[in-house]
Design a protein around this motif. Structure first.
Motif, PDB file in Angstrom:
ATOM      1  N   LYS A   1     -48.266  99.813  31.486  1.00 52.85           N
ATOM      2  CA  LYS A   1     -48.812  99.711  30.128  1.00 52.85           C
ATOM      3  C   LYS A   1     -50.086  98.862  30.111  1.00 52.85           C
ATOM      4  CE  LYS A   1     -45.692 102.019  27.810  1.00 52.85           C
ATOM      5  NZ  LYS A   1     -46.046 103.234  27.056  1.00 52.85           N
TER       6      LYS A   1
ATOM      7  N   PHE B   1     -42.909  99.010  34.639  1.00 46.75           N
ATOM      8  CA  PHE B   1     -43.175  99.702  33.368  1.00 46.75           C
ATOM      9  C   PHE B   1     -44.266  98.971  32.595  1.00 46.75           C
ATOM     10  CE2 PHE B   1     -42.329  99.998  28.805  1.00 46.75           C
ATOM     11  CZ  PHE B   1     -42.330 101.362  28.603  1.00 46.75           C
TER      12      PHE B   1
ATOM     13  N   ASP C   1     -39.338 105.006  26.165  1.00 50.05           N
ATOM     14  CA  ASP C   1     -40.747 104.967  25.796  1.00 50.05           C
ATOM     15  C   ASP C   1     -41.140 106.233  25.036  1.00 50.05           C
ATOM     16  OD1 ASP C   1     -43.203 103.556  25.862  1.00 50.05           O
ATOM     17  OD2 ASP C   1     -43.896 104.780  27.538  1.00 50.05           O
TER      18      ASP C   1
ATOM     19  N   ARG D   1     -39.624 106.131  21.606  1.00 44.33           N
ATOM     20  CA  ARG D   1     -40.372 105.276  20.684  1.00 44.33           C
ATOM     21  C   ARG D   1     -41.588 106.012  20.141  1.00 44.33           C
ATOM     22  NH1 ARG D   1     -43.619 100.880  23.354  1.00 44.33           N
ATOM     23  NH2 ARG D   1     -44.471 102.890  24.011  1.00 44.33           N
ATOM     24  N   ASP D   2     -42.306 106.687  21.022  1.00 41.15           N
ATOM     25  CA  ASP D   2     -43.500 107.399  20.573  1.00 41.15           C
ATOM     26  C   ASP D   2     -43.145 108.505  19.579  1.00 41.15           C
ATOM     27  OD1 ASP D   2     -45.006 105.752  22.132  1.00 41.15           O
ATOM     28  OD2 ASP D   2     -45.318 107.201  23.749  1.00 41.15           O
TER      29      ASP D   2
ATOM     30  N   GLN E   1     -38.564 105.010  30.787  1.00 42.01           N
ATOM     31  CA  GLN E   1     -39.484 106.092  30.404  1.00 42.01           C
ATOM     32  C   GLN E   1     -38.927 106.904  29.233  1.00 42.01           C
ATOM     33  OE1 GLN E   1     -39.802 107.994  34.176  1.00 42.01           O
ATOM     34  NE2 GLN E   1     -40.822 106.221  35.066  1.00 42.01           N
TER      35      GLN E   1
ATOM     36  N   THR F   1     -38.134  99.728  21.130  1.00 40.65           N
ATOM     37  CA  THR F   1     -37.593 100.901  20.451  1.00 40.65           C
ATOM     38  C   THR F   1     -36.137 100.640  20.078  1.00 40.65           C
ATOM     39  OG1 THR F   1     -37.557 103.316  20.555  1.00 40.65           O
ATOM     40  CG2 THR F   1     -36.633 102.172  22.451  1.00 40.65           C
TER      41      THR F   1
ATOM     42  N   VAL G   1     -39.405  97.787  25.707  1.00 38.17           N
ATOM     43  CA  VAL G   1     -40.130  98.980  25.256  1.00 38.17           C
ATOM     44  C   VAL G   1     -40.480  98.881  23.774  1.00 38.17           C
ATOM     45  CG1 VAL G   1     -39.945 101.480  24.906  1.00 38.17           C
ATOM     46  CG2 VAL G   1     -39.088 100.441  27.027  1.00 38.17           C
TER      47      VAL G   1
END
Lengths: 462, 462, 462, 462
Positions: free
Chosen positions: B199, B195, A174, A177-178, A171, A236, A234
């Motif tokens: 998504k 995860f 995640d 990355r955003d 998480q 990232t 993910v």
């Protein structure tokens, strides 16, 4: 009329790619000219003839004033820590603001800023250690903090009170990355370590050397693989910090071939210390307890190759100082008589650059440009301080260090400036020391004597 | 006076290393002689001229009568499951006894034995699935059960209700090492899968194909690496079951070079199915949902190389059957209209050997001895049934299958004997089918017709 | 009074490590200042606002006026070749002086200098191709030539008339080590190629596509491994030129981990062409015949990763132009109707930089600093031209190219300036073209129009 | 009436895959029955209770009566060599017939057969060493010889008088592929070795230890890679003989992953000797000179792993004996006082099996089945002697060795039977020796005493 506040003249200037002889003109704290014969227009001239002129070191992995559990306080506050860094040729350090359970990160930041404010000899910028990534932290706090310039997060896969679970790692990656944030990962498998600690305790094997044996290469390699797999899932980029051995390096190289965006860091302890050092007489081994622990000579060689071939882009100290002897009522956590109570960490912010300069550049393992890249430029680029920091170029901050490659002296803690009472590198012969340090145009150290003032360092938002 | 109860005469006998033509003399359910012209002393003669005579297949990875959450029942009970196995050339299967939360394993075993008792067409021996390794289970139950002959444990790194945490994995491995038990590991990272499921749900991508995309190679490779790192830390051998892809194979090979004792298994679905099959029209993709999912053609090729070069020592079915169409009031769990509700598993106990024989032996990828090793001998050796089971040798049980390499026919579920209502391999052309199956000296199937009786199979303690 | 002959103002200057906005002051052909507001002191100002200002490209792998056997002449002499290079953003090229059998290298050099003298639009420096390393050549000629500034040698492991035997390779490496010279190696196994050519001729498979099939990855990988093993045995660094595929890249990475000093180069043809191109209709495939041949898309991806991760330090054109159509009595060697008679080589000196800029920088695969390193700085460092060439720094030659990242146009041979009659990259859309080129302070091309004169380029001793 | 000529009763029989206790019935030199209580029908009974009963060893890499240049004769002729082999537990050896320059292979074969005829204690089958692959040899002789049962060729990449050039290797591989012949390759790069010999001679470093230093791992790894690349280009399987180190093993594993069909062999010298042994005092190092030379302890460990994980399928002696002391007018080639004059080779045909049994089986590194595979079965399968030789099965030759795992004694050359005057393994403690050896049903050695007669061994066509 003087055009420049300071001119550094006649030195051999090196950047991460180039080496040239010229004068450097500084005005208002910034490099404004690289050229010839600039000294005539200067208020002050620093003659660097016969010396290297390098960007000030950036140490992006430094622990200062951080509580370490059990009420143990680190041996350095921002004053002593940045003073030590400064004498070691650094102009910027990046310590951590540690999220404390049950307290908002924002509140922790206020406290860390209060500690740092007005006390620093170098510029400073914080990473955030995330140890409780609640939905609120992930969904609200981190985006807000990112917008305020706190753009790098560190997460741990070890240490009971710090480690994230696998879902928390995913998480946090995640969210990073955003946001476009950078995530540093300390890779060791806590559960496997605990399992091995249990085995060693059952065998009554409690000396400092057991620290290294309960954190073998396999637990670092495993966590490294896992962190990179999560980065892959993910999508990232991540930074693997303080890599200690060849197997982990091989994992990193393999992940890159799979297309995972990984930046890797190593530290002086993995180049010049070994696990043998932890086996020292009379609990002296405690002086070398850090995580991951130093390994063997083959792993040292693997780390050197990683510095040479580009696997490592960052060389940091992981400075994390504790007092060994009980003096004047001070705590002496390093003197703990059971390996698992010895705090993990060793001092090194002042010796990082001299060690790499002497063992790397002077011994022909790396060239001066790679030295600059590993110790300054890549840190600035990785953590968003570039081009203000990390290089000598028109428009960049005048953070400049003059190195004398002819000065030879052993490392003696007596000559260092940190708050610990020993150096793990005591006695190591060093050729090439920083002699003069300029921070944003101000001469902080000249000919190895302090000129600057506490508070000359400032905080760097990103 | 007849010396032998049965003689199998004139066939080409193959073991895991040798191929020779001779008669096999059987008495009291055991092979007592390999020689020439034995038929004259036999009560019954099975003429195997022109055919292969192989050890009965052992399928060490089979799910029977196991609850799969949500009240879903598997499509096979012990009667249909072992009958299907028998027709597929097997004489022993190794299903699982699943520990249920809040119930003792001993109690579960009583129930599983009750289900199996008197209903089996092949011999049977249980592995124990450990999903709640409490101190009592680890310290008392498993040692006692091991002493009673339950010597292999299976653990999961995926599935919410089954997965062990990392400390639990380490502790279970530790107990297995002390006992000398064998641990099978299902390697997929549950947290990364969750995860990715999140998504996909957020993107409303709910079709069967999403099953494969939420369980990518990275999550299997990661868990494989981690399980082997734990085996390395603990110092115990493990079995990595149902390996599906080249990256995981590379990890296994690398771990072996580091000295880790790893046995690896693959299955038919990773040789002849692909992730594309899950993208089928009208939810037909559900018929191919298993974990790990089938991958691409390059991973198929990697699995073949692993079978050839010895990376894989076990070839099992991972038979785990569910009904696809709702017929006669039966549940139809495979018909679930959201990928995460489709139960993970496909039937295959009857098609395992024909697929490997046809695609492997007849197409020249592996020789007949490797076939025997992969399908019988290595299973017996890995799980403690050898030398009673797994080979044709004096003193071993007379578990023997006569294969006719000239019979060619496609796989049709209509011709199979399991309790599911489809085969994921429907239509695959097979050259070489088992025609006669002997279990401990009793002819169970002769010329593809059932001769044996329910209950002829017995339980094998180890 | 003007201090600078020229000032390039306002551009975004990039070196191999840094990017900054400043003015560049040039005097007497040399960069003398980097600073702000320099234009006021300039005789001439080139406004580079909104554009990149980069070091002039160095193409260290270019064939000009070299005989190619069978009386075939290359399509470029020094005039056309350097003019083409100049328009492609280069200020230095490094062609080869080919040792001819039975002629002294010294004599060959006299002839090459005569060809180049007074005709060049860029600076030029020769590598020596050694194809007859007699004791006299190794013991006397090469040391003398090295002292005269010919410090890089190229050797071939393929081509009947050029290839060295293994003892010759070892001896040449040995001399290079003693001298400190740089050895470039063309790695393909000639004997294996001949074997495969024989097979293809026997099968009457004579079309251009057979060129690629008779030079498969295995023959390049083998020779690459062997050359590096010799470098390891001798203890000397080498340059592996024009690497085309992932397997060879893996070999290079592995050799580095063993401590072998290897520099590696790749070329545009391995990024944007494939072996499929050689299978073109009507012998058009001949236009893409070069050695090693282009491979598949996976190998293209591997080459990109090699450019990103530092395996490749050099990006060159291997420009080697031949005429395809017979026009005006010219030879048309590329039109040969049997693959082994098609000369090996394609034009590319003018398109090298635009292809890497457009496909690499503009598509986000590499950053502008890596572009500079790969196309200029690393060439200068590898071959002894640094710091005079290869960067923008005080004291370096003012070899500077202004790039406009907003210009988009396809490659059309009609717009190029070489002596061939086609481009293998015809039609490739390019974003970012060089618009102005400065050679040692002289504006040679301004806004894509020629300003310089034949002979402005000079020879560079090293 | 006795049904069996001999029955071996009560022993633990092992094949390459199975272990079982039974009697073995032998008639007319062939195994005709495996069963229980066969002794009653036997003319002669060998009681093997408590002992291992294994297939007779096959040593597929043995040099006998082969000229070694400079007029040096090997220390073993067929009589002494096969007697030594027999006492070491072998029933078949495969020596070489060496093509001599200017002489037809056919003629050489006549001479070798004449030497062997009537003098052997074991069965014998020849490989052909091809050192002059003229068109006539490749086009006519080899096909004819293949048809006559000479189906395996050996080629050298080292030794001035034996080595093939690269085109010769390719052509020989090509002929072998067309015929279906097996090619054994000695992989060391002769030119690199010569280069290093020159360097050592120039440095006056002439002692035996220089032998190892002039044949470093790199020259073996290079040649191994090259040979496999040629096998890949030609599309034919090869055998890499006497692999000595981990780097070469890694190359072999990588080639297999690319799909190249490679079989690999290692030898006792790479398990228990090291390069240090060549540095012995007073030229004692000469006793350990063989090629490739022994390496270090890490490479020993790599070879063990290769034996365990299946990389190695063959374990041979590379027996190649020379006399060390000058006694009774004999030549003493091993006493040469310059390393390059010491003949390459050491004795070992009698100690091969005891070393692997003791160090491998008894120390738990490999099991008894792997021992059988590595020392007998795989040799027979690789070189076309299977199923007549290499296993204990109905229909196979009764070549059987009874091993006593309880006999412990050091290796002493005084107790061996070869023609050399020393053993490189002198003093190595061995647990488990062969005590009785049966050749095609004839007891050749019983309780370690010779029973058979010179000439009992026969030639094996294939």
């Amino acid at each position: 009329m003087a055009t420049f506040d300071i001119v550094i003249s006649g030195g051999t200037v090196a950047t991460a790619s180039d080496t040239f002889v010229c004068d450097i003109g500084i005005r208002d704290g910034v490099v404004v000219a690289l050229g010839l014969d600039l000294a005539q227009d200067a208020k002050q001239v620093l003659d660097a003839t016969g010396k290297y002129v390098l960007p000030g070191g950036i140490d992006s992995h430094v622990h200062i004033s951080q509580p370490s559990g059990d009420g143990i306080v680190m041996a350095d506050d921002f004053e002593s820590g940045t003073r030590s860094a400064l004498f070691g040729g650094n102009t910027t350090i990046m310590p951590f603001c540690l999220q404390e359970r049950g307290k908002s990160i924002r509140q922790s930041l206020i406290e860390y800023h209060a500690l740092a404010n007005g006390t620093c000899y170098t510029d400073v910028s914080f990473h955030l250690i995330i140890c409780e990534p609640t939905p609120e932290v992930l969904g609200q706090d981190l985006p807000a903090l990112f917008n305020d310039g706190y753009t790098s997060f560190k997460v741990f896969m070890t240490y009971e009170n710090l480690r994230l679970t696998d879902p928390e790692l995913l998480q946090t990656f995640d969210v990073a990355r955003d946001l476009g944030a950078t995530v540093m990962v300390h890779c060791e498998n806590e559960d496997a370590i605990k399992f091995l600690i249990g085995k060693h305790e059952a065998a009554n094997d409690l000396r400092p050397g057991a620290h290294a044996r309960t954190r073998p290469v396999a637990v670092e390699r495993e966590a490294t693989h896992r962190a990179m797999a999560f980065a892959e899932v993910v999508g990232t980029p991540i930074v693997i910090v303080h890599v200690s051995n060849g197997q982990a390096i091989d994992e990193i190289a393999a992940a890159r071939r799979r297309g995972v965006a990984v930046t890797a860091e190593t530290c002086p302890q993995y180049l010049v210390l070994t696990a043998e050092d932890l086996e020292g007489m009379d609990w002296e081994g405690a002086k070398f307890v850090c995580s991951p622990p130093p390994r063997g000579t083959e792993d040292q060689a693997a780390c050197w190759r990683g510095l040479q071939d580009g696997t490592f882009e960052l060389f940091s100290s992981d400075h994390c100082p504790f007092v060994y002897d009980s003096v004047e009522g001070k705590l002496n956590p390093k003197g703990a008589k059971q390996f698992k109570h010895i705090p993990n960490g060793i001092p090194g912010v002042e010796t990082r650059l001299p060690i790499l300069f002497s063992e790397g550049v002077m011994k022909g393992r790396i060239d001066i440009n790679r030295f600059v890249a590993l110790t300054a430029t890549n840190h600035a680029k990785t953590y968003g301080l570039y081009p203000r920091k990390g290089t000598i170029a028109v428009g960049s901050d005048a953070d400049i260090v003059i190195w004398d490659p002819k000065v030879t002296a052993p490392i003696r803690h007596a000559n260092l400036h940190d708050g610990a009472d020993y150096s793990p590198y005591e006695g190591l012969e060093i050729t090439g020391w920083p002699v003069t340090v300029v921070l944003r145009g101000k001469v902080m150290v000249q000919d190895r004597a302090l000129q600057g003032t506490k508070g000359d360092g400032t905080y760097l938002g990103r």
